[in-house]
Design an enzyme around this catalytic site. Structure first.
Site, PDB file in Angstrom:
ATOM      1  N   VAL A 143       1.263   1.773   7.566  1.00 13.59           N
ATOM      2  CA  VAL A 143       1.838   0.572   8.180  1.00 13.59           C
ATOM      3  C   VAL A 143       0.719  -0.426   8.486  1.00 13.59           C
ATOM      4  O   VAL A 143      -0.442  -0.189   8.189  1.00 13.59           O
ATOM      5  CB  VAL A 143       2.628   0.937   9.463  1.00 13.59           C
ATOM      6  CG1 VAL A 143       3.772   1.885   9.133  1.00 13.59           C
ATOM      7  CG2 VAL A 143       1.721   1.565  10.522  1.00 13.59           C
ATOM      8  N   MET A 176       0.830  -1.206   0.000  1.00 14.02           N
ATOM      9  CA  MET A 176       0.000   0.000   0.000  1.00 14.02           C
ATOM     10  C   MET A 176       0.865   1.256   0.000  1.00 14.02           C
ATOM     11  O   MET A 176       0.656   2.180  -0.797  1.00 14.02           O
ATOM     12  CB  MET A 176      -0.945   0.010   1.199  1.00 14.02           C
ATOM     13  CG  MET A 176      -2.060  -1.005   1.128  1.00 14.02           C
ATOM     14  SD  MET A 176      -3.154  -0.785  -0.291  1.00 14.02           S
ATOM     15  CE  MET A 176      -3.872   0.804   0.066  1.00 14.02           C
ATOM     16  N   HIS A 232      -8.119   6.468   2.956  1.00 15.53           N
ATOM     17  CA  HIS A 232      -8.165   5.028   2.697  1.00 15.53           C
ATOM     18  C   HIS A 232      -8.007   4.785   1.201  1.00 15.53           C
ATOM     19  O   HIS A 232      -8.923   5.016   0.425  1.00 15.53           O
ATOM     20  CB  HIS A 232      -9.491   4.456   3.213  1.00 15.53           C
ATOM     21  CG  HIS A 232      -9.687   3.002   2.913  1.00 15.53           C
ATOM     22  ND1 HIS A 232     -10.931   2.419   2.859  1.00 15.53           N
ATOM     23  CD2 HIS A 232      -8.791   2.006   2.640  1.00 15.53           C
ATOM     24  CE1 HIS A 232     -10.803   1.135   2.571  1.00 15.53           C
ATOM     25  NE2 HIS A 232      -9.515   0.873   2.432  1.00 15.53           N
ATOM     26  N   ASP A 287      10.697   3.191   5.845  1.00 18.34           N
ATOM     27  CA  ASP A 287      10.391   1.902   6.458  1.00 18.34           C
ATOM     28  C   ASP A 287      11.417   1.618   7.541  1.00 18.34           C
ATOM     29  O   ASP A 287      12.352   2.406   7.746  1.00 18.34           O
ATOM     30  CB  ASP A 287      10.349   0.779   5.409  1.00 18.34           C
ATOM     31  CG  ASP A 287       9.317  -0.292   5.778  1.00 18.34           C
ATOM     32  OD1 ASP A 287       9.322  -0.727   6.947  1.00 18.34           O
ATOM     33  OD2 ASP A 287       8.504  -0.685   4.914  1.00 18.34           O
ATOM     34  N   LYS A 316       0.859   2.033  14.636  1.00 20.45           N
ATOM     35  CA  LYS A 316       0.433   3.287  14.023  1.00 20.45           C
ATOM     36  C   LYS A 316       0.694   4.467  14.962  1.00 20.45           C
ATOM     37  O   LYS A 316       1.103   5.551  14.526  1.00 20.45           O
ATOM     38  CB  LYS A 316      -1.045   3.203  13.636  1.00 20.45           C
ATOM     39  CG  LYS A 316      -1.313   2.297  12.427  1.00 20.45           C
ATOM     40  CD  LYS A 316      -2.798   2.233  12.097  1.00 20.45           C
ATOM     41  CE  LYS A 316      -3.075   1.319  10.918  1.00 20.45           C
ATOM     42  NZ  LYS A 316      -2.598   1.866   9.641  1.00 20.45           N
TER      43      LYS A 316
END
Length: 708
Positions: free
Chosen positions: A397, A321, A447, A340, A404
């Site tokens: 994440v 995502m 989203h 990351d 989060k």
């Protein structure tokens, strides 16, 4: 409207320039002007030939759908389309040469008007597209397109443009013979004029010349018969008979091209009126054109908030995502900081974009320097300090509150004061996630849907403390990405995840009742869904369904209401058949082979002796989604019908011919839908119970959409 000038050589130039509009369209005013201009060209002996062009970047965008839908009287619609046919036939049979100069796109009715000219020259404009996309709105070309195009290119070459709504570049249209020449941009009118001046004898269309034969064979020829039969079979396989327009187009071609052009146009006119009056076209036009247009224009954006432009964004989490979000942001010209936990993970996320641009470059869709520039805009790192200049940071994440919260605190420690932090969560309430934020008024949900580069929808979720400025700026961001936003209020599962789940869970409930798996899957397809509920469960994984259910049960306590499908998902997890990612779920996924339903389902869920009719299953699968959507409206999760229907179609593939869950209810009628729900609730339980909002609407004769 249409400016007519006649030069010293007797060449009339008909220049479209509709006032107050960015594009020319076919409506009552412009058609009246066109008819008058054509009459002048035909009747004035001083006019030796004509050029039709546009003062706007594009030629004609097509028909004005507001005008098209402002009457339900078949006779009125028939006269409108027949009048256009008569005028265009008058133009192409007058003997005077008519050239059409296309500086930009000519789509739908615009291309149909151009096809009535004897010669078409397009500018060498990379943005220009040519086609007949009416089928994508449940319509068929009504300005002669189903008759002129097959007569020009041959039936086999015309069908993909008519049945799929393909849009061609100028070079592609030239190769098919739809346009005759491509001129340097800005020189198309001069090229059209040169052709007109070169004509020394009366000009005819190919189909008006004695002895004319359809290229590639007449309708009755064996080769074309095979093409038509194959097209008919493929159309039914794709549409399951839910979309009448493709079938009507095939009928127009089969019946119309088999006779003279004037009779063929009369055939087209009648089918066109049928399609305009069909419920499928009305639903598709409402949701795919009007509602989606409003969403893309940010109809839900709070007024009086200054627009924000984005030059740099951050993405936390370089999984599928996060990598997808980074790609679409870089594609939109933004610099991206992709973070990351370690450098290999961050680099892998950037590698996702590398693979995408490699494919595009190989197809000629992206120049090598453009591909390189896109990749250079993405910085893969572990360093949160690089978020210091980001106007927007998106957390993507895993669906874990603690994780989060951790990345939220790390990001906000270095983000600019005015920057927004957005969470890409599909189920966790935004207001709860915002508790980890030191500035919850600048926290919002975005989203995205997977795969991000192909799914155009973004569900924008407003938390309890989200400010109106943050909402406005989040919508600016989505628009900058070239994606379509819907706006919802915070709730468990929000809108799309909540209603989408009802479809898969109803499919699992049917399995538990003893309905044959293949029947369940085919019912989903016949309902118009892109994938059957069992296959879709495998895609998202039974494990995820069980995990979400477990969290929901823990959070809601006594208020938790289970659905029968949850037990089936839990059983599949116990069996280790969690879905496609494991190579086994409701389907088996053999290496190098096609997926097939797992034979062991018959043992786990024995088939009932009497199987239901497929129409009953279709009704359940569609109704369960629609009634849950009404609950979202009733609870204030959704604020308007537009976002409900656009979100359903783009988010999880609700059938466009139904227009969306709320359009489905309007099509049935609130009173009829209440009766349906009461019947299903009596047989299958409270998930079909009628919401109070729907009862009130039925009693008052209300609809979700007022008449246009």
């Amino acid at each position: 409207m249409i400016n007519v000038t006649i030069d010293a050589d007797g060449i009339a130039t008909l220049c479209w320039d509709m006032p107050g509009r960015s594009q020319n369209v076919l409506n009552e005013a412009s058609c009246t002007a066109l008819f008058e201009a054509i009459a002048r060209v035909v009747q004035d002996d001083a006019v030796k030939g004509a050029i039709m062009t546009s003062a706007k970047p594009d030629f004609i965008a097509g028909g004005d759908l507001e005008w098209l839908l402002n009457t339900d009287q078949a006779a009125v619609l028939l006269e409108r389309v027949t009048a256009l046919h008569r005028a265009l036939r008058k133009l192409e049979t007058c003997g005077k040469p008519v050239a059409v100069a296309l500086g930009g796109s000519a789509l739908g009715g615009g291309l149909e008007v151009a096809l009535a000219g004897h010669y078409r020259v397009a500018a060498d404009n990379p943005k220009a597209r040519f086609g007949l996309p009416e089928v994508t709105l449940g319509l068929l070309p009504g300005g002669g397109g189903t008759q002129r195009l097959p007569r020009l290119t041959g039936i086999q070459k015309a069908l993909p443009l008519l049945l799929e709504g393909k849009r061609l570049k100028a070079g592609e249209a030239l190769k098919l013979g739809i346009i005759h020449a491509v001129a340097p941009a800005g020189e198309e009118v001069a090229a059209a004029r040169a052709w007109v001046l070169a004509q020394t004898a009366p000009v005819q269309q190919p189909w008006d010349v004695k002895g004319y034969k359809v290229p590639g064979g007449a309708v009755a020829s064996p080769a074309v018969q095979q093409v038509l039969m194959a097209a008919n079979a493929m159309t039914h396989a794709k549409t399951w008979g839910n979309y009448p327009a493709p079938q009507a187009i095939l009928s127009c071609v089969y019946e119309g091209v088999n006779v003279d052009i004037d009779t063929g146009l009369a055939v087209e006119a009648r089918y066109f009126v049928q399609m305009v009056l069909s419920k499928e076209a009305k639903n598709m036009i409402r949701s795919l054109f009007f509602s989606m247009g409003e969403a893309n224009k940010l109809a839900s954006r709070p007024p009086d908030v200054p627009r924000r432009r984005y030059s740099q964004v951050g993405v936390l989490g370089a999984g599928m995502m996060g990598a997808g979000i980074a790609y679409v942001a870089a594609r939109a010209g933004m610099r991206v900081v992709l973070i990351d936990r370690d450098q290999p993970a961050a680099d892998k996320g950037k590698g996702y974009s590398h693979k995408l641009v490699e494919k595009q470059a190989a197809r000629g869709q992206l120049a090598p320097d453009q591909a390189q520039a896109l990749l250079e805009r993405i910085t893969a790192t572990t360093d949160y300090a690089q978020l210091a200049e980001c106007e927007m940071v998106i957390e993507a994440v895993f669906e874990d509150r603690a994780l989060k919260a951790d990345v939220t605190r790390k990001a906000e420690a270095v983000m600019p004061a005015g920057a927004i932090l957005a969470s890409n969560t599909s189920t966790l309430p935004i207001s709860g996630l915002a508790e980890a934020s030191s500035r919850p008024e600048q926290f919002i949900g975005l989203h995205f849907f997977s795969p991000v580069d192909r799914m155009p929808l973004v569900e924008v979720i407003i938390g309890r403390q989200t400010s109106q400025a943050t909402l406005a700026h989040a919508l600016d961001f989505v628009q900058a990405l070239g994606m379509t936003p819907i706006v919802v209020n915070d709730a468990r599962g929000f809108y799309t995840s909540r209603v989408f789940s009802t479809y898969v869970l109803e499919g699992l409930a049917l399995l538990a009742e003893g309905v044959a798996p293949a029947l369940i899957e085919n019912a989903g397809l016949q309902a118009g869904m892109p994938v059957g509920p069992l296959a879709l469960t495998d895609e998202v994984s039974s494990e995820l369904i069980v995990k979400i259910d477990r969290q929901t049960r823990a959070d809601l306590g006594a208020a938790y209401q289970p659905r029968p499908g949850h037990q089936v998902a839990a059983r599949m997890v116990e069996l280790g058949r969690i879905g496609k990612k494991a190579g086994q779920g409701f389907y088996d996924y053999p290496d190098g082979g096609s997926k097939r339903l797992w034979p062991g389902l018959a043992e786990q869920y024995p088939r009932a002796a009497v199987q239901p009719d497929v129409a009953q299953l279709v009704e359940r699968l569609i109704t369960v989604q629609a009634v849950e959507t009404v609950r979202c409206m009733e609870e204030g999760v959704l604020m308007n019908a537009r976002d409900a229907d656009v979100g359903a179609i783009l988010g999880w593939g609700f059938p466009p011919f139904r227009g969306g869950p709320l359009s489905e209810i309007d099509t049935v009628g609130a009173a009829g839908f209440v009766q349906r729900c009461e019947r299903l609730a009596a047989s299958h339980g409270p998930r079909f119970a009628v919401p109070a909002l729907l009862k009130t609407m039925a009693a008052d004769g209300q609809a979700f959409y007022p008449p246009r």
